[in-house]
Enzyme design. Structure first.
Site, mmCIF file in Angstrom:
data_model
loop_
_atom_site.group_PDB
_atom_site.id
_atom_site.type_symbol
_atom_site.label_atom_id
_atom_site.label_comp_id
_atom_site.label_asym_id
_atom_site.label_seq_id
_atom_site.Cartn_x
_atom_site.Cartn_y
_atom_site.Cartn_z
ATOM 1 N N LEU A 116 0.889 -1.158 0.000
ATOM 2 C CA LEU A 116 0.000 0.000 0.000
ATOM 3 C C LEU A 116 0.926 1.206 0.000
ATOM 4 O O LEU A 116 1.966 1.197 0.672
ATOM 5 C CB LEU A 116 -0.876 0.035 1.244
ATOM 6 C CG LEU A 116 -2.085 -0.894 1.294
ATOM 7 C CD1 LEU A 116 -2.838 -0.711 2.613
ATOM 8 C CD2 LEU A 116 -3.037 -0.665 0.126
ATOM 9 N N ASP A 117 0.542 2.267 -0.727
ATOM 10 C CA ASP A 117 1.379 3.465 -0.765
ATOM 11 C C ASP A 117 1.525 4.066 0.624
ATOM 12 O O ASP A 117 0.663 3.889 1.486
ATOM 13 C CB ASP A 117 0.740 4.534 -1.664
ATOM 14 C CG ASP A 117 0.677 4.090 -3.109
ATOM 15 O OD1 ASP A 117 1.519 3.272 -3.512
ATOM 16 O OD2 ASP A 117 -0.233 4.564 -3.804
ATOM 17 N N TYR A 118 2.570 4.852 0.787
ATOM 18 C CA TYR A 118 2.831 5.602 2.021
ATOM 19 C C TYR A 118 1.588 6.398 2.437
ATOM 20 O O TYR A 118 1.220 6.452 3.606
ATOM 21 C CB TYR A 118 4.006 6.539 1.725
ATOM 22 C CG TYR A 118 4.500 7.365 2.868
ATOM 23 C CD1 TYR A 118 5.231 6.785 3.896
ATOM 24 C CD2 TYR A 118 4.257 8.742 2.906
ATOM 25 C CE1 TYR A 118 5.710 7.551 4.942
ATOM 26 C CE2 TYR A 118 4.729 9.519 3.943
ATOM 27 C CZ TYR A 118 5.455 8.920 4.960
ATOM 28 O OH TYR A 118 5.924 9.676 5.994
#
Ligand code: URA
Length: 240
Positions: A107-109
């Site tokens: 999952l992105d930051y």
């Protein structure tokens, strides 16, 4: 980091000999750690990191398999370490898991929500490999509104990069307030920042993105930053 144990315990855990007999194996020079003969009984080894050989055969303990769901907050990277020293999702797991676990996919930051972690490579393969078409469901908050045409373009597929057209997605508007809209979207591909790029392709800016489901496995009311073990039902569903 894997669990660190005494060499004789490692040998016993691998089912090769009792601890007492393992001590004799070590003293008689039949045990090698990382290709070096070890005759000292106190030597410590790290499970999963050090290579232990007895009579020229690599041995390894039965490693317990862990399957975990985390509600990832924004502001954590979903890698094991980060070149910029940002917090990683492993910082949220704590000491209870005595094995080297890693995130299943990414999952992105700046994305929150359901992230799986495990030390089982086969599980990771089954959940992430594109050929298994695992659905992933997100709630995206976008700035302003979206036109019916935008919704139907998302549903039928949009071009996001290098001519790549996304597969048909399930898209449902769940809330429309002044200034922002929440949309639930289910995709099964996993291109980098795919959901954000899909909305960009129809002229919308995602301000928040939260993953709520993988297949039928739901985040439910797990609090942000907390984790729980998957149930055996969830594990068998995800690996079927
Ligand atoms: N799509 C995105 O844009 N970001 C994620 O983290 C996951 C899917």
């Amino acid at each position: 980091m894997g669990e660190i144990v005494r060499l004789q315990k490692y040998i016993a855990m691998s089912g090769v000999a009792s601890r007492r007999a393992a001590e004799e194996l070590i003293s008689s020079g039949r045990v090698f750690v990382n290709n070096q003969k070890i005759k000292e009984l106190g030597t410590k080894v790290e499970i999963g990191a050090d290579t232990v050989m007895v009579d020229n055969e690599i041995i390894s303990p039965e490693v317990k398999k862990y399957y975990i769901m985390l509600n990832k907050p924004v502001g954590y990277v979903s890698t094991v370490s980060d070149q910029f020293d940002r917090p990683t999702v492993l910082d949220l797991i704590g000491e209870e898991i005595k094995s080297r676990i890693f995130p299943v996919g990414r999952l992105d930051y700046d994305t929150s929500g359901l992230l799986l972690l495990t030390n089982d490579g086969d599980f990771t393969y089954k959940v992430t490999h594109p050929k298994f078409n695992m659905d992933k469901t997100y709630v995206a908050t976008i700035k302003g509104g979206i036109t019916p045409k935008g919704l139907s373009q998302l549903r039928s597929g949009v071009v996001i990069e290098d001519g790549f057209k996304t597969s048909p997605a399930e898209v449902e508007m769940i809330l429309c307030e002044k200034g922002y809209t929440k949309i639930q979207i289910t995709i099964h591909e996993g291109k980098n920042r795919q959901v954000r790029k899909m909305f960009e392709a129809v002229g919308c800016k995602v301000t928040e993105l939260d993953r709520i489901k993988i297949g039928t496995v739901e985040l439910g009311n797990l609090p942000l930053g907390r984790w729980r073990y998957l149930t055996s039902h969830e594990i068998s569903y995800l690996t079927k």
